[in-house]
Scaffold this motif. Structure first.
Motif, mmCIF file in Angstrom:
data_model
loop_
_atom_site.group_PDB
_atom_site.id
_atom_site.type_symbol
_atom_site.label_atom_id
_atom_site.label_comp_id
_atom_site.label_asym_id
_atom_site.label_seq_id
_atom_site.Cartn_x
_atom_site.Cartn_y
_atom_site.Cartn_z
ATOM 1 N N HIS A 150 0.827 -1.202 0.000
ATOM 2 C CA HIS A 150 0.000 0.000 0.000
ATOM 3 C C HIS A 150 0.867 1.260 0.000
ATOM 4 O O HIS A 150 0.546 2.241 -0.689
ATOM 5 C CB HIS A 150 -0.921 -0.010 1.221
ATOM 6 C CG HIS A 150 -2.025 -1.018 1.115
ATOM 7 N ND1 HIS A 150 -2.882 -1.312 2.157
ATOM 8 C CD2 HIS A 150 -2.408 -1.821 0.091
ATOM 9 C CE1 HIS A 150 -3.740 -2.225 1.775
ATOM 10 N NE2 HIS A 150 -3.476 -2.563 0.528
ATOM 11 N N ALA A 151 1.945 1.252 0.771
ATOM 12 C CA ALA A 151 2.851 2.397 0.762
ATOM 13 C C ALA A 151 3.495 2.567 -0.611
ATOM 14 O O ALA A 151 3.683 3.704 -1.086
ATOM 15 C CB ALA A 151 3.912 2.220 1.839
ATOM 16 N N PHE A 152 3.831 1.477 -1.256
ATOM 17 C CA PHE A 152 4.414 1.522 -2.601
ATOM 18 C C PHE A 152 3.427 2.112 -3.609
ATOM 19 O O PHE A 152 3.796 2.949 -4.446
ATOM 20 C CB PHE A 152 4.823 0.102 -3.009
ATOM 21 C CG PHE A 152 5.100 -0.083 -4.465
ATOM 22 C CD1 PHE A 152 6.194 0.505 -5.074
ATOM 23 C CD2 PHE A 152 4.253 -0.856 -5.249
ATOM 24 C CE1 PHE A 152 6.447 0.329 -6.423
ATOM 25 C CE2 PHE A 152 4.498 -1.046 -6.588
ATOM 26 C CZ PHE A 152 5.595 -0.443 -7.177
ATOM 27 N N ILE A 153 2.157 1.709 -3.520
ATOM 28 C CA ILE A 153 1.144 2.238 -4.446
ATOM 29 C C ILE A 153 0.947 3.732 -4.234
ATOM 30 O O ILE A 153 0.842 4.512 -5.204
ATOM 31 C CB ILE A 153 -0.178 1.466 -4.257
ATOM 32 C CG1 ILE A 153 -0.015 0.011 -4.712
ATOM 33 C CG2 ILE A 153 -1.309 2.128 -5.044
ATOM 34 C CD1 ILE A 153 -1.209 -0.855 -4.416
ATOM 35 N N ARG A 154 0.903 4.159 -2.970
ATOM 36 C CA ARG A 154 0.758 5.602 -2.707
ATOM 37 C C ARG A 154 1.936 6.396 -3.263
ATOM 38 O O ARG A 154 1.756 7.478 -3.838
ATOM 39 C CB ARG A 154 0.620 5.830 -1.198
ATOM 40 C CG ARG A 154 -0.704 5.400 -0.616
ATOM 41 C CD ARG A 154 -0.879 5.958 0.781
ATOM 42 N NE ARG A 154 0.132 5.453 1.689
ATOM 43 C CZ ARG A 154 -0.002 4.357 2.432
ATOM 44 N NH1 ARG A 154 -1.120 3.654 2.365
ATOM 45 N NH2 ARG A 154 0.960 3.966 3.252
ATOM 46 N N LYS A 155 3.137 5.874 -3.110
ATOM 47 C CA LYS A 155 4.322 6.576 -3.610
ATOM 48 C C LYS A 155 4.292 6.688 -5.134
ATOM 49 O O LYS A 155 4.608 7.747 -5.702
ATOM 50 C CB LYS A 155 5.579 5.842 -3.145
ATOM 51 C CG LYS A 155 6.880 6.547 -3.485
ATOM 52 C CD LYS A 155 8.063 5.736 -2.999
ATOM 53 C CE LYS A 155 8.078 5.632 -1.497
ATOM 54 N NZ LYS A 155 9.303 4.944 -1.009
ATOM 55 N N VAL A 156 3.892 5.601 -5.802
ATOM 56 C CA VAL A 156 3.838 5.615 -7.263
ATOM 57 C C VAL A 156 2.815 6.634 -7.762
ATOM 58 O O VAL A 156 3.084 7.420 -8.693
ATOM 59 C CB VAL A 156 3.514 4.208 -7.791
ATOM 60 C CG1 VAL A 156 3.166 4.246 -9.278
ATOM 61 C CG2 VAL A 156 4.695 3.278 -7.573
ATOM 62 N N TYR A 157 1.656 6.667 -7.137
ATOM 63 C CA TYR A 157 0.619 7.585 -7.608
ATOM 64 C C TYR A 157 0.933 9.037 -7.254
ATOM 65 O O TYR A 157 0.488 9.953 -7.959
ATOM 66 C CB TYR A 157 -0.747 7.171 -7.049
ATOM 67 C CG TYR A 157 -1.402 6.097 -7.890
ATOM 68 C CD1 TYR A 157 -2.020 6.421 -9.096
ATOM 69 C CD2 TYR A 157 -1.386 4.775 -7.499
ATOM 70 C CE1 TYR A 157 -2.612 5.445 -9.883
ATOM 71 C CE2 TYR A 157 -1.964 3.783 -8.273
ATOM 72 C CZ TYR A 157 -2.578 4.125 -9.464
ATOM 73 O OH TYR A 157 -3.158 3.150 -10.253
ATOM 74 N N LEU A 158 1.683 9.266 -6.207
ATOM 75 C CA LEU A 158 2.130 10.632 -5.934
ATOM 76 C C LEU A 158 3.098 11.115 -7.020
ATOM 77 O O LEU A 158 2.990 12.250 -7.508
ATOM 78 C CB LEU A 158 2.792 10.699 -4.558
ATOM 79 C CG LEU A 158 1.853 10.677 -3.352
ATOM 80 C CD1 LEU A 158 2.656 10.622 -2.055
ATOM 81 C CD2 LEU A 158 0.934 11.893 -3.356
ATOM 82 N N ILE A 159 4.043 10.254 -7.383
ATOM 83 C CA ILE A 159 4.976 10.617 -8.467
ATOM 84 C C ILE A 159 4.221 10.798 -9.776
ATOM 85 O O ILE A 159 4.483 11.753 -10.540
ATOM 86 C CB ILE A 159 6.059 9.532 -8.605
ATOM 87 C CG1 ILE A 159 6.905 9.442 -7.331
ATOM 88 C CG2 ILE A 159 6.962 9.812 -9.802
ATOM 89 C CD1 ILE A 159 7.907 8.296 -7.340
ATOM 90 N N LEU A 160 3.277 9.923 -10.066
ATOM 91 C CA LEU A 160 2.494 10.019 -11.298
ATOM 92 C C LEU A 160 1.673 11.299 -11.337
ATOM 93 O O LEU A 160 1.561 11.950 -12.394
ATOM 94 C CB LEU A 160 1.594 8.795 -11.419
ATOM 95 C CG LEU A 160 0.680 8.739 -12.645
ATOM 96 C CD1 LEU A 160 1.500 8.671 -13.924
ATOM 97 C CD2 LEU A 160 -0.265 7.542 -12.557
ATOM 98 N N THR A 161 1.099 11.684 -10.210
ATOM 99 C CA THR A 161 0.316 12.926 -10.157
ATOM 100 C C THR A 161 1.183 14.138 -10.467
ATOM 101 O O THR A 161 0.766 15.054 -11.203
ATOM 102 C CB THR A 161 -0.327 13.066 -8.772
ATOM 103 O OG1 THR A 161 -1.153 11.924 -8.509
ATOM 104 C CG2 THR A 161 -1.172 14.317 -8.695
#
Length: 324
Positions: A108-119
């Protein structure tokens, strides 16, 4: 000479004289042993019920020991229920549950980090596209100097190869961030340059459709149980088909512009990159046949970013061709 044993008195006499004593019975001049006294013995509490504690006459208390009972007859342990798990495996079960919880939290932490970078990447890209679309001087400059577009394409390709080949985020974190920023600026300039050749209405329509498609794909990937990570061969065939269609389109359009051929190629490209977006999103989520390592958040954000930008560009070509 024999002794005579007197018979007991009748029942009526016994009732009338309850305290009368009976003569002692004797045989051969010897009296019988008296019955055991009813004096409480502390050791009798540890003896089996229904027996007197007389050594040599009755079994020893240790002979009554059985599995689960102490030699004194009292159970040593009380059996308990452990949800069908043996006591020896309870620690293994706790370790397994803690490992699963830790793995889920890391994912879950990995998914949040990826979507923050993507945003952040998408915000930069659509800001550049908006400037190139709504500001006329910038739009005219980009159209007059196409060499900058090809230079940004070369930078885009080289940086992409470096990021794919060097996936070591822990040791190369600062360099990966710098390369990712350069890659984002190069692809943003390319998207802005392409958008400057279309009308503002077509660009806004492409932005809206891309946002709807991306949200729908993300929700679908988080809810579905279908595993698209096992369809790598199908996606490879689709990519080859897209490359062949693109080559034919470039050759044909170089001689004569055919609107329906251009729209067909753009539609195929949008569908193919939508499938790639589904594939890469499920790689990001995990719990499938294939998954991205939690350490490769740069690669996860990079793959989703490329898919979304290419979906936008292909939809822009469809909407622009339809307006023309």
């Amino acid at each position: 000479m024999t002794s005579k044993i007197e018979s007991p008195p009748p029942y009526e006499v016994a009732l009338q004289h309850p305290k009368s004593s009976f003569p002692s019975q004797s045989q051969h001049g010897s009296s019988l042993p008296p019955p055991p006294s009813y004096s409480p013995n502390p050791d009798m509490c540890r003896s089996p019920p229904g027996y007197w504690d007389q050594d040599g006459v009755y079994p020893q208390t240790g002979m009554w020991a059985a599995p689960g009972f102490s030699p004194s007859g009292i159970p040593a342990t009380i059996p308990t229920l452990s949800a069908g798990v043996p006591a020896s495996n309870q620690g293994d079960m706790d370790d397994f549950l803690s490992t699963q919880w830790e793995s889920t939290s890391i994912r879950h932490a990995f998914i949040r980090k990826v979507y923050l970078i993507l945003t952040a990447q998408l915000a930069v890209t659509f800001a550049v596209v908006s400037v190139f679309t709504f500001v006329d001087p910038v739009r005219q400059f980009v159209i007059q100097y196409p060499g900058i577009y090809w230079a940004s394409f070369v930078v885009y390709f080289l940086v992409y190869c470096i990021l794919i080949c060097c996936k070591e985020p822990r040791r190369r974190f600062p360099w990966n961030c710098v390369l990712l920023a350069i890659f984002t600026l190069a692809l943003s300039y390319m998207a802005g340059t392409i958008s400057s050749y279309y009308e503002t209405k077509a660009v806004l329509l492409a932005m809206g459709i891309t946002a709807i498609v991306c949200i729908a794909v993300t929700v679908f990937c988080f809810q579905t149980k279908v595993d698209f990570t096992s369809c790598g061969g199908f996606l490879c065939i689709a990519a080859v088909l897209l490359m062949i269609t693109g080559t034919v389109t470039v050759v044909v359009l170089s001689f004569q512009y055919v609107p329906w051929l251009h729209m067909l190629y753009a539609a195929i490209g949008a569908v193919v990159y939508t499938l790639f977006l589904v594939y890469n999103t499920q790689l990001l989520i995990g719990n499938r046949e294939l998954a991205i390592s939690p350490e490769e958040y740069i690669y996860g954000a990079l793959s989703l970013y490329i898919d979304i930008v290419h979906i936008f560009l292909f939809i822009l070509q469809v909407s622009g061709a339809s307006n023309e």
